[in-house]
Design an enzyme around this catalytic site. Structure first.
Site, PDB file in Angstrom:
ATOM      1  N   ASN A  93      -9.581   5.705   2.698  1.00 13.49           N
ATOM      2  CA  ASN A  93      -8.639   5.167   1.720  1.00 13.49           C
ATOM      3  C   ASN A  93      -7.973   6.288   0.926  1.00 13.49           C
ATOM      4  O   ASN A  93      -7.566   7.280   1.520  1.00 13.49           O
ATOM      5  CB  ASN A  93      -9.352   4.115   0.855  1.00 13.49           C
ATOM      6  CG  ASN A  93      -8.610   2.791   0.888  1.00 13.49           C
ATOM      7  OD1 ASN A  93      -7.384   2.776   0.854  1.00 13.49           O
ATOM      8  ND2 ASN A  93      -9.340   1.704   0.952  1.00 13.49           N
ATOM      9  N   ASP A  99     -10.036   2.216  -4.058  1.00 14.77           N
ATOM     10  CA  ASP A  99      -8.960   2.102  -3.066  1.00 14.77           C
ATOM     11  C   ASP A  99      -8.009   3.297  -3.225  1.00 14.77           C
ATOM     12  O   ASP A  99      -8.461   4.437  -3.226  1.00 14.77           O
ATOM     13  CB  ASP A  99      -8.286   0.731  -3.230  1.00 14.77           C
ATOM     14  CG  ASP A  99      -7.521   0.301  -1.991  1.00 14.77           C
ATOM     15  OD1 ASP A  99      -7.060   1.168  -1.244  1.00 14.77           O
ATOM     16  OD2 ASP A  99      -7.358  -0.908  -1.774  1.00 14.77           O
ATOM     17  N   GLU A 137       0.838  -1.207   0.000  1.00 13.25           N
ATOM     18  CA  GLU A 137       0.000   0.000   0.000  1.00 13.25           C
ATOM     19  C   GLU A 137       0.868   1.251   0.000  1.00 13.25           C
ATOM     20  O   GLU A 137       2.050   1.198   0.315  1.00 13.25           O
ATOM     21  CB  GLU A 137      -0.856   0.028   1.271  1.00 13.25           C
ATOM     22  CG  GLU A 137      -2.138  -0.787   1.199  1.00 13.25           C
ATOM     23  CD  GLU A 137      -3.243  -0.049   0.478  1.00 13.25           C
ATOM     24  OE1 GLU A 137      -2.995   1.058  -0.034  1.00 13.25           O
ATOM     25  OE2 GLU A 137      -4.357  -0.594   0.405  1.00 13.25           O
ATOM     26  N   ASN A 172      -5.129   3.472   7.998  1.00 13.36           N
ATOM     27  CA  ASN A 172      -5.027   2.961   6.638  1.00 13.36           C
ATOM     28  C   ASN A 172      -4.298   4.039   5.831  1.00 13.36           C
ATOM     29  O   ASN A 172      -3.362   4.641   6.351  1.00 13.36           O
ATOM     30  CB  ASN A 172      -6.438   2.630   6.125  1.00 13.36           C
ATOM     31  CG  ASN A 172      -6.422   1.744   4.903  1.00 13.36           C
ATOM     32  OD1 ASN A 172      -5.617   0.816   4.830  1.00 13.36           O
ATOM     33  ND2 ASN A 172      -7.279   2.010   3.938  1.00 13.36           N
ATOM     34  N   ARG A 218      -7.779   0.516  12.759  1.00  9.47           N
ATOM     35  CA  ARG A 218      -6.369   0.797  12.495  1.00  9.47           C
ATOM     36  C   ARG A 218      -6.272   1.918  11.481  1.00  9.47           C
ATOM     37  O   ARG A 218      -7.220   2.195  10.748  1.00  9.47           O
ATOM     38  CB  ARG A 218      -5.656  -0.438  11.951  1.00  9.47           C
ATOM     39  CG  ARG A 218      -6.117  -0.892  10.555  1.00  9.47           C
ATOM     40  CD  ARG A 218      -5.052  -1.780   9.924  1.00  9.47           C
ATOM     41  NE  ARG A 218      -5.480  -2.488   8.718  1.00  9.47           N
ATOM     42  CZ  ARG A 218      -5.430  -1.994   7.483  1.00  9.47           C
ATOM     43  NH1 ARG A 218      -5.059  -0.744   7.272  1.00  9.47           N
ATOM     44  NH2 ARG A 218      -5.789  -2.738   6.451  1.00  9.47           N
TER      45      ARG A 218
HETATM   46  C1  BGC Z   1      -7.296  -1.808   3.033  1.00  6.46           C
HETATM   47  C2  BGC Z   1      -7.622  -3.249   2.883  1.00  6.46           C
HETATM   48  C3  BGC Z   1      -8.943  -3.380   2.163  1.00  6.46           C
HETATM   49  C4  BGC Z   1      -8.874  -2.643   0.862  1.00  6.46           C
HETATM   50  C5  BGC Z   1     -10.152  -2.649   0.096  1.00  6.46           C
HETATM   51  C6  BGC Z   1      -7.270  -1.192   1.692  1.00  6.46           C
HETATM   52  O1  BGC Z   1      -6.909   0.159   1.779  1.00  6.46           O
HETATM   53  O2  BGC Z   1      -6.049  -1.644   3.667  1.00  6.46           O
HETATM   54  O3  BGC Z   1      -7.630  -3.896   4.117  1.00  6.46           O
HETATM   55  O4  BGC Z   1      -9.248  -4.731   1.927  1.00  6.46           O
HETATM   56  O5  BGC Z   1      -8.520  -1.297   1.076  1.00  6.46           O
HETATM   57  O6  BGC Z   1     -11.209  -2.135   0.845  1.00  6.46           O
HETATM   58 CA    CA Z   2      -5.646   1.565   0.375  1.00  4.43          CA
END
Ligand code: BGC
Ligand code: CA
Length: 310
Positions: free
Chosen positions: A167, A215, A19, A121, A119
């Site tokens: 995200n 995402d 990521e 992200n 958590r």
């Molecule tokens: C998260 C994942 C998730 C994905 C799609 C990502 O940013 O870290 O855990 O499965 O997005 O939703």
């Molecule tokens: Ca992501």
């Protein structure tokens, strides 16, 4: 007509959940995180060298582990260091581990999340020198999440709450628009933004994603938006008007994010994940978790940096 492109494997990294890629012009490294195992990766395209370290917790296999400390996102700082959204708070550290292999991470005091339910992200330094990062529940049906900002000096404020799964994020070149993905909302939103302060204004829908999960994202030098659509194997480009104009098809289902890298910022690096895949699915897409690259004929913009004081 939508352009169709493909991508090659750039780094056979076999991450669990790669990521947050960012090109670091100082070290000429592509950096990214593997969230659950808490790894920070570096790839030097000039030499092919690929390294990684654990920002905190034990280093070990690229799987979720009780002795790992997850890391949601990494950003560059103005002094050549790194800023992190760790599992439950923010932290700062140098650009590389010590010669011993230890990484001297300095957690930002005074702010923490309940890591048993949520958590951090995705996150990025903003054009104003702070670091924005959002949260997600470990399980669907978890508590509402939020987008936070760490300001230079170390205070943390909440930008907004009511988030399902925070995200991708990025800002337009003129700093008047902020693009943001709440993955559970099924699309990308755009906020108006005060170019002097970054204060957010009105929020509206930019694009809706009917299949797959929106995402990570990045804007390119043309002002177009590249979006990883998790579950579809596609990285897509949308024009400023919101029209789809390019699709990069990957041989894996779960692209997570992307950034432009290389000295001229012309290579689009795409991170991918193997999380939630069954053994049969992994056998069918053995490159899940690798980093892919494509040169789509446009360039990226230099990454913003967190203003490190002192
Ligand atoms: C998260 C994942 C998730 C994905 C799609 C990502 O940013 O870290 O855990 O499965 O997005 O939703
Ligand atoms: Ca992501």
């Amino acid at each position: 007509m939508t352009r169709q492109l493909s991508a090659d494997i750039a780094v056979p990294s076999q991450c669990y959940l790669a990521e947050g890629p960012v090109w670091d012009p100082g070290t000429r490294l592509l950096r990214w995180v593997d969230i659950n195992p808490g790894h920070v990766h570096g790839f030097d395209p000039a030499t092919g060298a690929h390294t990684r370290f654990a920002a905190a917790g034990a280093d070990g296999p690229a799987v979720p582990r009780a002795d790992a400390v997850p890391v949601g996102a990494v950003g560059l700082t103005t002094t050549g260091g790194l800023v992190f959204a760790m599992v439950d708070g923010f932290a700062l550290g140098p650009g590389q581990p010590a010669a011993s292999g230890d990484y001297p991470l300095s957690p930002v005091e005074g702010f923490g999340l309940d890591r048993s339910v949520i958590r951090f992200n995705d996150g990025k330094p903003s054009p104003w020198g702070d670091f924005w990062a959002g949260t997600m529940p470990w399980r669907r049906g978890g508590p509402a999440c939020a987008l936070y900002k760490l300001i230079p000096g170390g205070q943390v404020t909440e930008l907004f709450g009511g988030v399902g799964l925070s995200n991708g994020l990025d800002w337009s070149d003129d700093r008047t628009r902020f693009f943001y993905v709440d993955s559970f909302s099924g699309g990308v939103d755009v906020f108006t933004c005060d170019p002097a302060t970054g204060e957010l204004g009105e929020r509206s829908r930019f694009i809706t994603i009917d299949n797959g999960i929106p995402d990570g994202l990045t804007l390119d030098a043309d002002g177009c938006l590249w979006l990883a659509v998790f579950g579809t194997g596609e990285a897509r480009r949308y024009t400023p008007a919101g029209d789809l104009d390019t699709v990069i098809r990957l041989p894996v289902d779960q692209p997570t994010s992307m950034t432009f890298g290389g000295d001229d910022l012309s290579t689009l690096y795409i991170t991918t994940a193997r999380e939630n895949l069954t053994p049969a699915e992994i056998a069918a897409q053995p490159h899940a978790g690798d980093i892919f690259a494509c040169t789509p004929g446009t360039t990226g913009r230099p990454a913003n940096r967190y203003l490190a004081l002192g």
